[in-house]
Structure formats: structure tokens, C-alpha cells
Design an enzyme around this catalytic site. Structure first.
Site, PDB file in Angstrom:
ATOM      1  N   PRO A 534       0.810  -1.233   0.000  1.00  0.00           N
ATOM      2  CA  PRO A 534       0.000   0.000   0.000  1.00  0.00           C
ATOM      3  C   PRO A 534       0.839   1.277   0.000  1.00  0.00           C
ATOM      4  O   PRO A 534       1.884   1.347   0.638  1.00  0.00           O
ATOM      5  CB  PRO A 534      -0.794  -0.115   1.301  1.00  0.00           C
ATOM      6  CG  PRO A 534      -0.873  -1.563   1.574  1.00  0.00           C
ATOM      7  CD  PRO A 534       0.411  -2.142   1.071  1.00  0.00           C
ATOM      8  N   CYS A 535       0.339   2.250  -0.720  1.00  0.00           N
ATOM      9  CA  CYS A 535       1.065   3.504  -0.852  1.00  0.00           C
ATOM     10  C   CYS A 535       0.400   4.606  -0.033  1.00  0.00           C
ATOM     11  O   CYS A 535       0.846   5.745  -0.075  1.00  0.00           O
ATOM     12  CB  CYS A 535       1.089   3.942  -2.305  1.00  0.00           C
ATOM     13  SG  CYS A 535      -0.528   4.462  -2.852  1.00  0.00           S
ATOM     14  N   ASN A 536      -0.665   4.260   0.665  1.00  0.00           N
ATOM     15  CA  ASN A 536      -1.468   5.293   1.342  1.00  0.00           C
ATOM     16  C   ASN A 536      -0.629   6.322   2.082  1.00  0.00           C
ATOM     17  O   ASN A 536      -0.884   7.516   2.011  1.00  0.00           O
ATOM     18  CB  ASN A 536      -2.412   4.656   2.360  1.00  0.00           C
ATOM     19  CG  ASN A 536      -3.254   3.559   1.786  1.00  0.00           C
ATOM     20  OD1 ASN A 536      -2.801   2.864   0.892  1.00  0.00           O
ATOM     21  ND2 ASN A 536      -4.463   3.411   2.269  1.00  0.00           N
ATOM     22  N   LEU A 538       2.442   7.025   1.603  1.00  0.00           N
ATOM     23  CA  LEU A 538       3.549   7.545   0.791  1.00  0.00           C
ATOM     24  C   LEU A 538       3.054   8.534  -0.246  1.00  0.00           C
ATOM     25  O   LEU A 538       3.778   9.432  -0.660  1.00  0.00           O
ATOM     26  CB  LEU A 538       4.253   6.391   0.063  1.00  0.00           C
ATOM     27  CG  LEU A 538       4.660   5.168   0.882  1.00  0.00           C
ATOM     28  CD1 LEU A 538       5.322   4.127  -0.019  1.00  0.00           C
ATOM     29  CD2 LEU A 538       5.618   5.561   2.002  1.00  0.00           C
TER      30      LEU A 538
END
EC number: 2.1.1.37
Length: 575
Positions: A534-536, A538
Site C-alpha cells: 500500500p502507498c497510502n 507515501l
DNA sequence: TTCACCATGAAGCTAGTT
DNA sequence: AACTAGCTTCATGGTGAA
């Protein structure tokens, strides 16, 4: 336990896949070796010049011929000629044209060595069309075998007007300086403290070393920041005529298994340094999917795959908005200069916004005032709006996003998924053509199919990419937290008449070493471990909790590493 | 300075149930 | 009518790169 392929037909030489083969860069290889003694054979008047170019890895004959053609005065022209010779020499036997539609026509045109206009090394104008002079220089440096970061750094040092030769010299000078200081940023053999070798008993030390590694992040990140190359083309694009870039992986990174990790390129400072450090010091490959489809998607990929002989999925997708959606052309105002979409995100514009835009434009015929134009364009860029009528814009439909991302039509449709959920799943997904290009090298290596461990599978971007490449999926263990996404993969699996085995699990955090060992016992190991965590925490668009790699969601990267590392250990390379 | 960015959470809406 | 769960809409800003 024999971890070789259960079919017993894929004995891979894992150590040799990154060895400098016939396609490797002459510049690079010789550069590392230093100038050879053969320099002395050059004539007295040409000697310094010949040495100079031979030091860059070109043969003496080639250098002499280039000097003869261009005279001694114009070093830049000599270098261009040499690059052309190198391209002509290597192309026919080193590029696998059977897989793509790479035509040799323009190469033949260049074969007399006079036409140097194509020095950037691309055949397909599609990819060079939008590139600035600076971008082309960057690509040329890469074709000479320099590392993307070296090229970027040199271009920063020397400025935008610097010639190729000056840039190449700058890189050499920097290398000399680094070696004198006893440290090399781009060295293939990094200091011991940076490496993380898989060895017996490692699983027990995992937690401790992980903590130590995390601690290292703060102190080391400032001194070894990874710069994002421009243009963001990674190790090359489809139809690139010369693929001379040669990278040597750290020993601990070499498989089995192959691994492929993805996340947003523009993460907070230090994140990619940390990810790279964990993933065996493999440097990320930064790629923007705008070179593969009509939408941007700036991502970085850390992988240990070979980078030679990649080929793209066919058909090649259109790369402009007008080509993808011809009907919008009719309504597209002359003052909207967009030709491609920005990143396709998880949310779409509201109906109120498109209504506000309609109202802002309704009083004008063709040319609204500049302030109105600016407002509308800004919103269109932000939300990837398309023109669907006079003064009427709309967000992309889910099926249009599916197409742009390379998925089959209606891939995410049905099965109880809501519209918002479709947007979210698609926004979180891979761009299939981009990923497939990177994974294409596996096709020849696994003619009977491969065993895939897919972490954070989402809607199955990796699975779709491999399937579209014609690589049989013998085994897929897919780990995905979202039930609707798992249903999408299962549905796709059934619709595509897969003959392999699909196992779906819910939570990477619940995937223990014992469970993994059990799975690997059953299937004989994994050939490829794919994951985009997950990139949430970032992503730039998160204004609330952009907490970096230690954020609630993005810290799941450490589970990717944990699982990959377990697979590596169990596969027993060093046992 | 401009631009772009795999987002979040509160409030509102809707369909279904009791 | 009242309630609920799930879904949609809407407004919201800061960081980092060029």
C-alpha cells in the site's frame, strides 16, 4: 527436499543471468577495466584521443575509423559516430525482434554511419517525440552504459547545455574521485554493512536485524539519496534499438526466486533508500507508464529480473487521449492542450465540479477568458476529465480506466462491486503493459509456466500481465485483503480457463513461515514473488497521514520483505 | 513559482428491513 | 415512520520535484 521445478524441466542458471553477454555495453565493460595497453598501437598524433575513446570501451579500429570520418577536432561528432557503429554492430543479433514489431528499416537507413539523427537509439518515434534535448542526452548516456543515477548527476553538474562528451567525462571524473575516496555510490560491490545476505539461521535474526536496518535509515539516507531519473523510462522502453545497459546485481539479490516490488515513485524522502536497502540493495527502476499508455503512472520497481530482451505486449496501446477516445476530439477545445492523462487515482471528480465547469463556460462560445481557461484546465488535469459535449466534461468511466491500465473490459465489473470500489481498486492497480514489459523476460525462461506468489494482488495486475504475455500460471498463491478484489481475480481466473492452481489468501500478516513452508512443500517453491504494498502513507495526495514507510498501511512493505526473505531462505540458495 | 499526487473522513443519500 | 448499513459525494493541503 528438492526445490527444483516439479516438472524438472527448468534448470536455470541463476548466477549468470546478469553476466555481461553479447548485449552488454562495451563502454561499461571496458570502462570498469580501465584503458588497455592496446592504446599504444594508435598512431602518435591520435593517441590521446584514441585512448580517450578506448577508455570508454570502443575498439581501436572503431575509434580510428570514427576519427577518420570526422577529423580530430570534433569529439562530439566522433562519439556520435562511435555510438552509431556500436548500435549497428549489436542490433541484429542482440535484440529479439521476433517478439515485437521493431522494424529494421531505419537501422538500414543509418547503416552508412552518416545519418546520426537517431542517436537517441529509438526506432519508434512515439517515444522520442515528446522528449527534450536533455532527455535525449540522458538516454544516450544510458545507452553508453552509464547508470541512470550517474547520468542524472552528471546532467545536474554540467547543466542543460552540456554536450554528451562533457557529460561522459564528468561521470568518469566523479568515478575517479569516488574511488580515491574509497567509496562508490554506484559500485556493484557495496560495503559489507549495506548488504544483507540470506544465510542459515537468518529467520531467527530477522526481527533484530530489521530493527537495526530501520535505525540505519535516518543516518544513511542523507548521504545516499536516490535521485529520480528524467525521463522516467527505467532501463529502456519497447522498440528501443539499443539495450546496452548492463547492471550487476548484488549477490544476495540473485534468485531464486525472482522478485518484483512496486510502489509510487514520488514517495517521501528516504523511502526508496530504505526499500532498496531491504530488498538486497537492488536499485529501483523508475518508470512512468505514460510511455506505455495514454495515462501517466510514475512508479518505481525493485526487481532482480534480467533487463535484456524485454518485449512489449501486443497490440501496443495508443498513447494519446485522442487515439484512445476518438469521440472526445469533437468536443475538445483548442485551448485544452492535454494529450495524455495524469495518474489515474482512486477517486473521481464530483458531479458538482463538472456542473461548475459547465456553468463557468456556458456564457462563452469558443474562447473563454484566460482565467476561466486556467481554472477549467486545472480541474481537468487534477481529475482527468474528458470532453463529452459542448462545454461538458466528465470523469473517466471505470471501463475506460480498465482499458487504459491494460485490463480486459469489465474486469472489475459485477460480482457485487460498487462503482466507488471499482475506482478504488483500479486506482490502486498496476499498469499491465508496463509490468508485462518488465516480466516479459520470463517467457523464455519458463516455457512450461511458472509458480507465482502474488502479495497485495489487488485486482491481479501481475497475473493479467503474465497471462497476456502467454506465460502459463502453473500455481498462483494470491494474497489480497479485499474480498471484492479476491472475487475479481477468481472470476478472471475462471473466465480465462486457467489450467493451473489458484490459492487465495486474505492477509499477508497472517502468512506465517510455517504456512509458507507448507505451500512451498506442496508446489516445490515459487519462481516469482510479486507485490506492490500500500502507498497510502507515501502518496502525495494523502494530506492526512503521509507518514512514510512507517505509516499504518505502507509499513506492510516489511511484510513483503519478510515473506520474500522467507521464500529465499526456504528455496535454500545458501542453505 | 507551478504542478502533480495508487487519499481521507465527515456528511449526505438510498435502498432495504422492521 | 424509524432505523440501519453500505455507498456516494464533497471538501480538504502539503510535500517534493522541476
Amino acid at each position: 527436499m528438492d526445490w527444483s521445478d516439479s516438472d524438472g524441466n527448468e534448470v536455470l542458471d541463476w548466477e549468470s543471468d546478469e553476466e555481461p553477454g553479447p548485449g552488454s555495453s562495451p563502454a561499461r565493460v571496458a570502462d570498469r577495466a580501465g584503458p588497455s595497453d592496446e592504446t599504444c598501437k594508435a598512431g602518435p598524433s591520435h593517441r590521446p584521443l584514441v585512448s580517450h575513446f578506448m577508455g570508454m570501451g570502443f575498439s581501436e579500429d572503431m575509434v580510428m575509423k570514427a576519427i577518420k570520418e570526422n577529423g580530430e577536432g570534433d569529439s562530439e561528432a566522433i562519439l556520435e559516430t562511435l555510438l552509431t557503429y556500436a548500435a549497428i554492430e549489436k542490433c541484429p543479433e542482440n535484440i529479439d525482434h521476433s517478439h515485437n514489431n521493431c522494424s529494421l528499416a531505419s537501422e538500414e537507413n543509418n547503416s552508412d554511419g552518416d545519418d546520426l539523427s537517431d542517436i537517441s537509439g529509438f526506432e519508434d518515434e512515439d517515444f522520442t517525440m515528446g522528449l527534450s534535448e536533455e532527455d535525449k542526452k540522458y538516454l544516450t548516456l544510458m545507452e553508453m552504459g552509464f547508470h541512470p543515477e550517474e547520468a542524472s548527476a552528471a546532467m545536474r553538474r554540467c547543466g542543460p547545455d552540456a554536450q554528451i562528451l562533457e557529460l561522459a567525462d564528468s561521470i568518469h571524473a566523479a568515478e575517479v574521485q569516488e574511488s580515491e575516496l574509497g567509496e562508490s555510490t554506484y559500485s556493484n560491490n557495496k560495503p559489507e554493512s549495506f548488504s544483507y545476505n540470506c544465510s542459515r539461521g537468518k529467520r531467527k535474526r530477522f526481527a533484530e536485524e530489521t530493527v537495526n536496518k530501520r535505525r540505519c535509515v535516518q543516518t544513511e539516507s542523507d548521504s545516499s539519496l536516490i535521485s529520480i531519473p528524467k525521463p522516467m523510462v527505467g532501463y529502456g522502453l519497447p522498440n528501443q534499438r539499443i539495450t546496452t545497459i548492463c547492471r550487476k546485481l548484488p549477490e544476495s539479490a540473485v534468485g531464486p526466486p525472482y522478485f518484483y516490488y512496486e510502489n509510487v515513485a514520488l514517495a517521501p524522502k528516504g523511502v526508496w533508500e530504505t526499500i532498496s536497502r531491504f530488498l538486497y540493495d537492488v536499485e529501483p527502476e523508475f518508470v512512468d507508464s505514460k510511455y506505455f499508455c495514454a495515462a501517466a503512472r510514475k512508479r518505481a520497481y525493485v526487481h532482480n529480473l534480467p533487463i535484456q530482451n524485454r518485449f512489449p505486449l501486443l497490440p501496443i496501446p495508443p498513447k494519446t487521449i485522442h487515439d484512445v477516445f476518438p469521440t472526445t476530439k469533437k468536443w475538445w477545445p483548442s485551448w485544452d492542450p492535454r494529450t495524455q492523462f495524469n495518474c489515474l487515482q482512486t477517486c473521481t471528480a464530483s458531479a458538482k465540479l463538472t456542473e461548475r465547469i459547465r456553468r463557468a463556460l456556458e456564457h462563452y462560445d469558443d474562447l473563454p477568458p484566460l482565467t476561466t481557461q486556467k481554472y477549467v484546465i486545472e480541474e481537468c488535469r487534477k481529475w482527468n476529465l474528458v470532453w463529452v459535449g459542448h462545454h461538458k466534461v466528465a470523469p473517466l468511466e471505470p471501463d475506460e480506466i480498465e482499458m487504459l491500465l491494460g485490463f480486459p473490459r469489465d474486469h472489475t465489473r459485477g460480482g457485487g462491486i460498487s462503482r466507488t470500489e471499482r475506482y478504488r481498486s483500479l486506482g490502486n492497480s498496476f499498469q499491465v503493459d508496463t509490468v508485462a514489459f518488465h516480466l516479459s523476460v520470463l517467457k523464455d525462461m519458463f516455457p512450461n509456466g511458472l509458480r507465482l506468489l502474488s502479495l497485495f494482488s489487488g485486482i491481479g495486475g501481475a497475473e493479467v500481465a503474465l497471462h497476456r504475455l502467454g506465460i502459463r500460471l502453473k500455481v498462483v498463491v494470491s494474497v489480497e485483503i479485499s474480498e471484492v478484489n479476491r472475487n475479481i481475480i477468481k472470476s478472471w481466473w475462471e473466465q480465462t480457463n486457467q489450467t493451473g492452481t489458484l490459492i487465495e489468501l486474505a492477509d499477508v500478516q497472517q502468512l506465517s513461515g510455517d504456512k509458507l513452508e507448507e505451500l512451498m512443500c506442496t508446489f516445490g517453491g515459487f519462481d516469482l514473488v510479486v507485490g506492490g504494498s500500500p502507498c497510502n502513507n507515501l502518496a502525495g495526495s494523502n494530506r492526512y497521514h503521509r507518514d512514510g514507510l512507517e505509516g499504518t498501511h505502507s509499513s506492510l512493505f516489511y511484510d513483503y520483505f519478510r515473506i520474500l526473505d522467507l521464500v529465499k531462505c526456504i528455496m535454500g540458495k545458501n542453505i
